[in-house]
Scaffold this motif. Structure first.
Motif: not given
Length: 109
Positions: A17-22, A25-31, A77-79
């Motif tokens: 996981l990259t800091k400051n990104r969403f 619930h499953d522990g992956s970076q939010t799409g 990428s969760g930004r």
């Protein structure tokens, strides 16, 4: 830059996981457009416990230009990017910025 998380919860990181990104619930970076569980305050390796800011304000990396008060959703990428009325609304910008900037935002559970 400040942030004031009111509630921090943990998930097992399903991937790095990259800091400051969403984060989902499953522990992956939010799409793109997905509902976020919270925001990772720092980088976390796969398999580790990942603390997430879930209520309050947090710091978010931007994937595009935003203005103060703009609704935010996740990009691929969760930004944080402009919600634009589509996808899940995850936060609201408290600062303006452009792609790559880190700004304070209030999370919307």
């Amino acid at each position: 830059m400040q942030k004031k998380p009111i509630l921090t919860l943990s998930v097992a990181a399903a991937e790095a996981l990259t800091k400051n990104r969403f984060v989902s619930h499953d522990g992956s970076q939010t799409g793109a457009g997905e509902k976020a569980f919270g925001v990772a305050p720092y980088d976390v390796a796969a398999g580790e416990a990942a603390p997430l800011d879930v209520i309050g304000t947090t710091l978010l990396e931007l994937g595009g230009t935003v203005t103060v008060g703009m609704g935010l959703k996740a990009d691929a990428s969760g930004r944080a990017v402009d919600h634009g009325g589509a996808g899940s609304l995850n936060a609201r910008a408290l600062q303006a910025g452009a792609i790559g900037d880190v700004v304070e935002a209030i999370l919307i559970p």
